[in-house]
Design an enzyme around this catalytic site. Structure first.
Site, PDB file in Angstrom:
ATOM      1  N   LYS A  90       0.892  -1.047  -0.044  1.00 26.48           N
ATOM      2  CA  LYS A  90      -0.030  -0.018   0.092  1.00 26.48           C
ATOM      3  C   LYS A  90       0.848   1.285   0.042  1.00 26.48           C
ATOM      4  O   LYS A  90       1.804   1.189   0.777  1.00 26.48           O
ATOM      5  CB  LYS A  90      -0.902  -0.005   1.274  1.00 26.48           C
ATOM      6  CG  LYS A  90      -1.860   1.137   1.293  1.00 26.48           C
ATOM      7  CD  LYS A  90      -2.728   0.866   2.541  1.00 26.48           C
ATOM      8  CE  LYS A  90      -3.611   1.956   2.908  1.00 26.48           C
ATOM      9  NZ  LYS A  90      -4.646   1.930   4.142  1.00 26.48           N
ATOM     10  N   SER A 173      -9.354   2.062   3.105  1.00 27.44           N
ATOM     11  CA  SER A 173      -8.667   2.855   2.176  1.00 27.44           C
ATOM     12  C   SER A 173      -7.681   1.925   1.383  1.00 27.44           C
ATOM     13  O   SER A 173      -7.107   2.559   0.436  1.00 27.44           O
ATOM     14  CB  SER A 173      -7.831   3.862   3.016  1.00 27.44           C
ATOM     15  OG  SER A 173      -7.106   3.291   4.110  1.00 27.44           O
ATOM     16  N   SER A 197      -9.618  -0.282   7.390  1.00 21.01           N
ATOM     17  CA  SER A 197      -9.310  -0.244   6.009  1.00 21.01           C
ATOM     18  C   SER A 197      -8.401  -1.504   5.488  1.00 21.01           C
ATOM     19  O   SER A 197      -8.050  -1.431   4.325  1.00 21.01           O
ATOM     20  CB  SER A 197      -8.074   1.110   5.805  1.00 21.01           C
ATOM     21  OG  SER A 197      -9.031   2.035   5.731  1.00 21.01           O
TER      22      SER A 197
HETATM   23  N1  GLN Z   1     -13.056   4.596   6.609  1.00 22.29           N
HETATM   24  C1  GLN Z   1     -12.304   5.048   7.684  1.00 22.29           C
HETATM   25  C2  GLN Z   1     -11.643   6.196   7.578  1.00 22.29           C
HETATM   26  O1  GLN Z   1     -12.204   6.812   6.596  1.00 22.29           O
HETATM   27  C3  GLN Z   1     -11.295   3.801   7.985  1.00 22.29           C
HETATM   28  C4  GLN Z   1     -10.004   4.306   7.365  1.00 22.29           C
HETATM   29  C5  GLN Z   1      -8.738   3.663   7.787  1.00 22.29           C
HETATM   30  O2  GLN Z   1      -9.092   2.536   8.433  1.00 22.29           O
HETATM   31  N2  GLN Z   1      -7.630   4.032   7.085  1.00 22.29           N
HETATM   32  O3  GLN Z   1     -11.446   6.940   8.267  1.00 22.29           O
END
Ligand code: GLN
Length: 507
Positions: A90, A173, A197
């Site tokens: 990532k 994400s 995420s």
């Molecule tokens: N969807 C969550 C956010 O937007 C989690 C994102 C993540 O785990 N990086 O913050």
């Protein structure tokens, strides 16, 4: 049989990408396949599937030089557990030989002088890096529509597509990671999970992913979003592969991440086959309420029946503050983000505005140009909840409820060994469907946020298909340091079912 024939019968090139990490590692060790061949095969697939938008950067020279070094170690019999296995990172992890952008314009073209600890550990275990994967900007998002970087083959930012239906999001994400694994562009990938995420994109793309206990893996070199929540973890097709990767990723990093835990090294693969007879699986009633769509519920209920067949016992439990996890997370995460992101000021690294009148103007223009809408929204929320007069009313209150949420889990774990529930209320939605409505995105995080706030390990494993024939993942949450038990429970399920080996049409 000649070496060449042996190789051909053991691994027809066209099917290399269907092999698991475990199988690839075995074949590489037995020299039925070379690391160079494996890397070339996957690089060709990445190029052929550019329209998915999963990859942001390749550096074929660096990949091939890592592969040649792996082959040399394999020849000398000195390879690590993942020697020669290709994988991708990532783009939130910094890497010396690839750009590191966190999906942000702020870091366009940024090159790190070092590798993140997780990247270095996987490299030490012998893994070969294929490239960098698209993600939401600074890991903020649930759909991977928030990346400001152009994927390979595109000249403008483009949402990552879900390989099961390219009109749908892959989740976020870590959407690039999940899409790439599901499309078999890489046998495995790294992801990060701040509020879901790893788990949510794994669920949306029909793969397996685990977020370990907070502190298991070093955060050094993981571009920070919300430091008290951020955790790295593996995303692969099976729990068995995740176990192999996780064993290489974890470990204390005392000089570089003071929150990394000093625990003995653990081989998460060892207990995979243990019996789960008598395992008590807690079913939180708040996870199965009206907010859960019927198709996801049906897939989960069938999976829970399968668990009963495998000898597990289902126990009803309660996580009474589940709903509060949304406001609590969306105060704490932006508060930490607003502080972490203050380093992007145009002075030391990253984007700097071309024209400005003085220092304040330079800061302002740099940050206005460099950050996307979602990141700006979070910086504003975070700055607001931390400001004088609101700190007590919002930030401190959120911290108190965060503690209560963690305590609720401890009460639940008095009654059960693991908790099972949905990862997300629905299957992957259509690209664009929620992009104009940030709150709709936030609400979809309801089932992943509680474990994040408590710092507990959680995973997603594919358990069927729901609306529009899209994959459904089941979430398993364990108590602190119970990664082995989670992976064992997931592996037993995957030994009895084949949801994790289904693949999208045309892949
Ligand atoms: N969807 C969550 C956010 O937007 C989690 C994102 C993540 O785990 N990086 O913050």
């Amino acid at each position: 049989m000649s070496a060449a024939m042996d190789r051909a019968s053991a691994a027809p090139q066209a099917d290399l990408h269907d092999l698991s990490v475990t199988q690839l590692a075995g074949m590489l060790r037995q020299r039925q396949l070379s690391a160079v061949e494996a890397a070339q095969h996957f690089l060709a697939r990445i190029r052929a599937h550019q329209p998915l938008g999963a990859f942001l950067a390749l550096n074929e020279d660096a990949t091939m030089s890592q592969a040649r070094a792996a082959d040399a170690r394999l020849a000398a019999g000195t390879g690590g557990a993942l020697e020669g296995v290709p994988l991708a990172h990532k783009d939130i992890f910094v890497t010396r030989d690839w750009p590191s952008t966190a999906g942000s314009k702020m870091l366009s073209g940024y090159r790190s002088p070092f590798d993140a600890t997780v990247v270095a550990k996987l490299k030490d275990a012998g893994a070969v890096t294929l490239g960098k994967l698209n993600c939401d900007e600074f890991a903020m998002g649930s759909s991977n529509e928030n990346s400001a970087q152009s994927p390979l083959g595109f000249t403008a930012p483009e949402p990552v597509k879900n390989p099961w239906d390219v009109s749908r999001v892959p989740g976020g994400s870590s959407g690039g990671s999940a899409a790439a694994v599901a499309a078999r562009l890489t046998p495995a990938a790294t992801g990060t999970d701040t509020g879901g995420s790893i788990r949510q994109p794994a669920s949306f793309c029909g793969i397996t992913g685990i977020k370990p206990t907070y502190g298991r893996a070093s955060r050094y070199g993981m571009i920070a979003f919300a430091s008290s929540l951020d955790q790295a973890g593996p995303m692969a097709r099976s729990a068995q592969d995740c176990a192999l990767l996780l064993s290489a990723m974890c470990g204390a990093d005392p000089d570089r991440d003071s929150t990394s835990l000093d625990l003995p090294d653990e081989d998460f693969s060892r207990p995979l086959n243990d019996s789960i007879e008598g395992l008590r699986i807690g079913i939180p009633k708040e996870f199965f309420g009206a907010g859960l769509s019927a198709d996801v519920r049906a897939a989960l209920e069938a999976a829970l029946k399968e668990y009963e067949q495998l000898g597990a016992k289902l126990v009803e439990i309660s996580l009474p503050r589940t709903e509060l996890s949304i406001p609590v997370y969306y105060i704490i995460a932006p508060a930490e983000a607003s502080s972490n992101l203050s380093r992007f000021d145009g002075v030391k690294f990253g984007h700097r505005a071309a024209h400005y009148t003085d220092l304040a103007d330079m800061y302002q223009k740099t940050r206005s140009e460099g950050f996307g809408d979602e990141v700006k929204r979070r910086i504003m929320i975070g700055t607001y909840v931390l400001s004088h007069g609101y700190y007590d009313a919002y930030y401190l209150q959120a911290q108190k409820i965060r503690r209560m949420i963690a305590d609720d889990f401890q009460q639940a774990f008095a009654l059960c060994d693991l908790i099972a529930g949905p990862v997300a209320p629905t299957v992957a939605w259509k690209i664009g469907e929620k992009s104009a409505d940030p709150v709709a995105n936030y609400l979809a995080d309801i089932f992943t946020l509680p474990a994040s706030l408590a710092g507990l390990p959680g995973m997603s494993l594919p358990v069927g298909f729901g609306a529009a024939s899209m994959p459904v993942g089941m979430q398993l949450i364990g108590n602190y340091f119970s990664e082995s038990r989670l992976l064992n429970a997931a592996h037993r399920f995957q030994s009895a079912t084949d949801w994790h080996s289904r693949k999208p049409a045309g892949i």
